[in-house]
Design a protein around this motif. Structure first.
Motif, PDB file in Angstrom:
ATOM      1  N   GLN A   1       0.778  -1.396   0.109  1.00  0.00           N
ATOM      2  CA  GLN A   1       0.253  -0.022  -0.226  1.00  0.00           C
ATOM      3  C   GLN A   1       0.798   1.560  -0.113  1.00  0.00           C
ATOM      4  O   GLN A   1       0.873   2.119  -0.532  1.00  0.00           O
ATOM      5  CB  GLN A   1      -0.822  -0.205   1.372  1.00  0.00           C
ATOM      6  N   ARG A   2       2.224   1.547   0.944  1.00  0.00           N
ATOM      7  CA  ARG A   2       2.899   2.624   1.004  1.00  0.00           C
ATOM      8  C   ARG A   2       3.221   2.707  -0.247  1.00  0.00           C
ATOM      9  O   ARG A   2       3.499   3.516  -0.787  1.00  0.00           O
ATOM     10  CB  ARG A   2       4.143   2.321   1.829  1.00  0.00           C
ATOM     11  N   VAL A   3       4.087   1.571  -1.398  1.00  0.00           N
ATOM     12  CA  VAL A   3       4.677   1.770  -2.032  1.00  0.00           C
ATOM     13  C   VAL A   3       3.557   2.316  -3.640  1.00  0.00           C
ATOM     14  O   VAL A   3       4.625   2.829  -4.211  1.00  0.00           O
ATOM     15  CB  VAL A   3       4.858  -0.029  -2.796  1.00  0.00           C
ATOM     16  N   SER A   4       2.058   1.470  -3.313  1.00  0.00           N
ATOM     17  CA  SER A   4       1.472   2.487  -4.215  1.00  0.00           C
ATOM     18  C   SER A   4       1.049   3.721  -3.952  1.00  0.00           C
ATOM     19  O   SER A   4       1.177   4.372  -4.721  1.00  0.00           O
ATOM     20  CB  SER A   4       0.072   1.499  -4.479  1.00  0.00           C
ATOM     21  N   TRP A   5       1.165   3.753  -2.743  1.00  0.00           N
ATOM     22  CA  TRP A   5       0.159   5.732  -2.906  1.00  0.00           C
ATOM     23  C   TRP A   5       2.152   6.460  -2.818  1.00  0.00           C
ATOM     24  O   TRP A   5       1.249   7.489  -3.362  1.00  0.00           O
ATOM     25  CB  TRP A   5       0.994   5.954  -1.157  1.00  0.00           C
TER      26      TRP A   5
END
Length: 208
Positions: free
Chosen positions: A28-32
């Motif tokens: 999720q953090r990589v996607s954000w």
């Protein structure tokens, strides 16, 4: 015995769930981060801030081998590849921003230098023109003043072709100024020669 086996599988299930949770959180953090890049890539400062903020995330995704057994591992691996590319792209884009800014400064300095040079040349030409006009005005005034203020000397008996007494100039410089001024007026070159009686200088149209 069955209690031990049950606990073993429960612990294994709990570890798998935690692994999935951590992997999904990182995903999720990589996607954000990838989503943030779209807006950050518009300016150098915003892009630099994105790089600084995501430097820790870059370290975290450098080794994701611990999540190989997670159901999110395949997605995370794909996103990490894109993230690495974006991070490298961001660094190159900042270099391009810096190069563009330097080129703009160089172009501005070049234009400024040319404008300054042009202004200096214009000013120099104006000064030269002003000096030329002023010098011409002074020479004209001096020629008229000299021409009208010096009478023929009683000791000088020199006469011109018309039989009149020739004007006498006390110095060769004064005579030369008048000669140049009159030559332009009448269109005939005049030259200066010393008075035979040693009284000063005269003008003549004779060249020999």
């Amino acid at each position: 015995m069955f209690s031990f086996i049950r606990k073993f599988f429960e612990r294994r299930k709990a570890l798998a769930a935690e692994r999935n949770r951590l992997c999904n959180d990182l995903l999720q953090r990589v996607s954000w981060a990838l989503s943030d890049y779209i807006n950050a890539s518009k300016t150098k400062d915003a892009l630099q801030k994105w790089i600084d903020d995501k430097s820790k995330l870059l370290v975290e995704v450098s080794d994701i081998s611990e999540f190989k057994r997670s159901s999110y591992y395949k997605q995370l691996k794909q996103q990490r590849k894109v993230f690495d590319e974006f991070y490298e792209q961001a660094s190159n884009k900042i270099k391009a921003f810096i190069a563009e800014e330097r080129q703009k400064r160089a172009d501005a300095e070049h234009v400024s230098k040319k404008v300054t040079q042009w202004a200096s040349e214009q000013k120099s030409q104006k000064i030269k023109a002003s000096k030329s006009k002023e010098l011409k005005r002074k020479i004209t005034k001096l020629a008229k003043d000299v021409d009208g203020s010096i009478p023929a000397n009683e000791e000088c008996t020199c006469c011109g072709k018309d039989g009149k007494r020739k004007m006498l100039y006390s110095t060769e410089g004064e005579a030369q100024i008048v000669a140049e001024y009159r030559s332009k007026e009448i269109g005939i070159p005049l030259r200066v020669y010393p008075c035979p009686n040693g009284c000063g200088f005269h003008l003549t149209s004779n060249q020999f």
